[in-house]
Design a protein around this motif. Structure first.
Motif, PDB file in Angstrom:
ATOM      1  N   TYR A  31       0.816  -1.213   0.000  1.00  0.00           N
ATOM      2  CA  TYR A  31       0.000   0.000   0.000  1.00  0.00           C
ATOM      3  C   TYR A  31       0.850   1.263   0.000  1.00  0.00           C
ATOM      4  CZ  TYR A  31       0.917   0.638   5.004  1.00  0.00           C
ATOM      5  OH  TYR A  31       1.512   0.843   6.220  1.00  0.00           O
ATOM      6  N   ASN A 110      -3.979   0.613   9.921  1.00  0.00           N
ATOM      7  CA  ASN A 110      -3.165   0.978  11.072  1.00  0.00           C
ATOM      8  C   ASN A 110      -2.786   2.459  11.092  1.00  0.00           C
ATOM      9  OD1 ASN A 110      -1.952   0.396  13.458  1.00  0.00           O
ATOM     10  ND2 ASN A 110      -0.130  -0.556  12.577  1.00  0.00           N
TER      11      ASN A 110
ATOM     12  N   MET B  26       6.128   1.837  14.405  1.00  0.00           N
ATOM     13  CA  MET B  26       5.533   0.781  13.582  1.00  0.00           C
ATOM     14  C   MET B  26       4.243   0.264  14.201  1.00  0.00           C
ATOM     15  SD  MET B  26       8.858  -1.397  12.300  1.00  0.00           S
ATOM     16  CE  MET B  26       7.983  -2.483  11.164  1.00  0.00           C
ATOM     17  N   LEU B  27       4.258   0.083  15.509  1.00  0.00           N
ATOM     18  CA  LEU B  27       3.073  -0.445  16.184  1.00  0.00           C
ATOM     19  C   LEU B  27       1.960   0.592  16.261  1.00  0.00           C
ATOM     20  CD1 LEU B  27       4.692  -2.523  19.060  1.00  0.00           C
ATOM     21  CD2 LEU B  27       3.680  -3.345  16.921  1.00  0.00           C
ATOM     22  N   GLY B  30       1.980   2.155  11.954  1.00  0.00           N
ATOM     23  CA  GLY B  30       2.323   1.389  10.759  1.00  0.00           C
ATOM     24  C   GLY B  30       3.693   1.737  10.220  1.00  0.00           C
ATOM     25  N   TYR B  31       4.278   0.821   9.467  1.00  0.00           N
ATOM     26  CA  TYR B  31       5.650   0.998   8.997  1.00  0.00           C
ATOM     27  C   TYR B  31       5.809   2.233   8.121  1.00  0.00           C
ATOM     28  CZ  TYR B  31       4.349  -0.810   4.372  1.00  0.00           C
ATOM     29  OH  TYR B  31       3.777  -0.971   3.154  1.00  0.00           O
ATOM     30  N   ALA B  32       4.737   2.610   7.420  1.00  0.00           N
ATOM     31  CA  ALA B  32       4.838   3.753   6.513  1.00  0.00           C
ATOM     32  C   ALA B  32       5.036   5.057   7.271  1.00  0.00           C
ATOM     33  CB  ALA B  32       3.597   3.837   5.621  1.00  0.00           C
ATOM     34  N   MET B 103       3.363  -8.717  11.669  1.00  0.00           N
ATOM     35  CA  MET B 103       2.440  -8.295  10.616  1.00  0.00           C
ATOM     36  C   MET B 103       2.991  -7.103   9.846  1.00  0.00           C
ATOM     37  SD  MET B 103      -0.437  -9.886  10.304  1.00  0.00           S
ATOM     38  CE  MET B 103      -1.111  -8.451   9.443  1.00  0.00           C
ATOM     39  N   GLU B 104       3.534  -6.152  10.572  1.00  0.00           N
ATOM     40  CA  GLU B 104       4.095  -4.972   9.927  1.00  0.00           C
ATOM     41  C   GLU B 104       5.281  -5.342   9.031  1.00  0.00           C
ATOM     42  OE1 GLU B 104       3.120  -1.805   9.773  1.00  0.00           O
ATOM     43  OE2 GLU B 104       1.322  -2.411  10.844  1.00  0.00           O
ATOM     44  N   ILE B 106       5.811  -8.185   7.587  1.00  0.00           N
ATOM     45  CA  ILE B 106       5.327  -8.910   6.412  1.00  0.00           C
ATOM     46  C   ILE B 106       4.873  -7.920   5.362  1.00  0.00           C
ATOM     47  CG2 ILE B 106       3.485 -10.396   5.548  1.00  0.00           C
ATOM     48  CD1 ILE B 106       3.667 -11.968   8.145  1.00  0.00           C
ATOM     49  N   ALA B 107       4.130  -6.897   5.818  1.00  0.00           N
ATOM     50  CA  ALA B 107       3.670  -5.871   4.880  1.00  0.00           C
ATOM     51  C   ALA B 107       4.861  -5.103   4.310  1.00  0.00           C
ATOM     52  CB  ALA B 107       2.706  -4.921   5.582  1.00  0.00           C
ATOM     53  N   ALA B 109       7.891  -6.171   3.945  1.00  0.00           N
ATOM     54  CA  ALA B 109       8.673  -7.043   3.055  1.00  0.00           C
ATOM     55  C   ALA B 109       8.181  -6.954   1.621  1.00  0.00           C
ATOM     56  CB  ALA B 109       8.616  -8.481   3.541  1.00  0.00           C
TER      57      ALA B 109
END
Lengths: 211, 211
Positions: A31, A110, B26-27, B30-32, B103-104, B106-107, B109
């Motif tokens: 995304y 998130n 990240m938590l 989100g990683y973005a 989960m983060e 994985i997204a 990656a």
DNA sequence: GTCTATACTTCGATAGAC
DNA sequence: GTCTATCGAAGTATAGAC
């Protein structure tokens, strides 16, 4: 659900191309790779058109999500109404394309509140329908669900494809075949009709095989 | 694994603060949401220090990942060596903090090749250890795993917490209690010792309860 | 509906003083 | 090790011609 309706017809060719491009980007690169410029480039459209059809990026994501969500709910409805609801239901939740896209939206939720609330609302609707379909299908077949209620079965049923989708993205498929075979065995016991095989009358017992 | 080692001691206070800040971001968002500036702000450090300790953002993410991965592998190792490996193993994979962070990653990656290859390598190691631990623990207890190999059990065991973590993030917990109760029942049958309860001698049969 | 041009922000990354 | 200053690229979004 929030703010003014953006311009542009619902069935506009450009609009659809932008939605498709967004989905493609999300699946290919995640995304975070979705930007107005990239979406427009992939759709073969001008970047400014993204803002003409969808006022903001939030609206773009929401439009993509809603389109997929509605389609999925219709698929679920159709599955529940058919002759082999269990098998059809499993097929709906197993759609790898949807599983992967759902994963992206969960991650996206998130940090985009609008996406999050939409996802929550949709998830509740989907689970509710799934649970109802499961309850009805199992009752019709005289299956005693024992201590595991349809709610719990719904967790497993909806979750397993997502797990395997995550694994699959990483190229890890160890043990997947066996899990799928186990599901297939249940489906066969309750509904017969192995895909392409002979019809076996559904049994009345719900005793699972030894772990 | 790639390129030159960045500067700075492994146990630097600032370095650790930057890693912690990254995890927190990240938590939370989100990683973005992870950027050098935001990480530095949350860590109370100067943005340029991110590049001093980690040459690139890729390296920052990899350092965060490796730190968590190593800790997790050690936890798994410790669990496998203890008196109640099954229960301990379940506890390790159930850590909600780790499930959400995984989960983060994985997204993440999905669009950072360096993270992807590291995640794949780690996943294989973790699954292998998990499978070995499971195989050994079940054999010791005289449990016949039947048609579902430890590989398949590993898929379920590692996947269920991730499913429930995803649901939990969205505030959906329908059916979770029942799934957890089912797991608890298995643990109790094979290892006794319900947490805080009396010891029940482990049975030899692996017959699951009716679905 | 589609386009160009542009304002404004944030990003990753580097150079160099201290 | 830590800081300031800055570059160039890319992001969201808007105004306005066609």
């Amino acid at each position: 659900m929030s703010g003014t309706r953006p311009a542009g017809a619902e069935d506009s060719k450009t609009r659809t191309a932008l939605l498709d491009a967004t989905v493609q980007l999300m699946l290919e690169s995640g995304y975070a790779a979705v930007s107005t410029r990239k979406v427009a480039a992939k759709a073969g459209a001008n970047p400014a058109l993204v803002y003409y059809y969808f006022r903001t990026m939030d609206e773009l994501f929401l439009a993509v999500f809603r389109r997929g969500a509605e389609a999925n709910l219709r698929r679920l409805e159709h599955a529940a109404a058919g002759d082999h609801p269990l098998r059809a239901l499993w097929k709906v939740v197993s759609e790898p394309h949807d599983a992967a896209l759902t994963m992206e939206f969960i991650a996206l939720a998130n940090h985009r509140e609008a996406v999050r609330s939409e996802l929550v609302a949709y998830s509740r609707r989907f689970r509710h329908m799934q649970k109802e379909a499961l309850t009805s299908a199992l009752r019709t077949r005289g299956v005693d669900t024992g201590r595991l209620s349809p709610a719990a079965l719904t967790v497993l049923l909806g979750g397993l494809p997502r797990i395997m989708a995550m694994d699959g993205v990483l190229g890890i498929t160890d043990g997947h075949d066996e899990v799928l075979a186990l599901i297939e065995e249940y489906l066969q016991r309750f509904e017969g009709f192995p895909p392409g095989g002979d019809h076996v009358p559904p049994g009345r017992s719900v005793e699972p095989p030894p772990v």
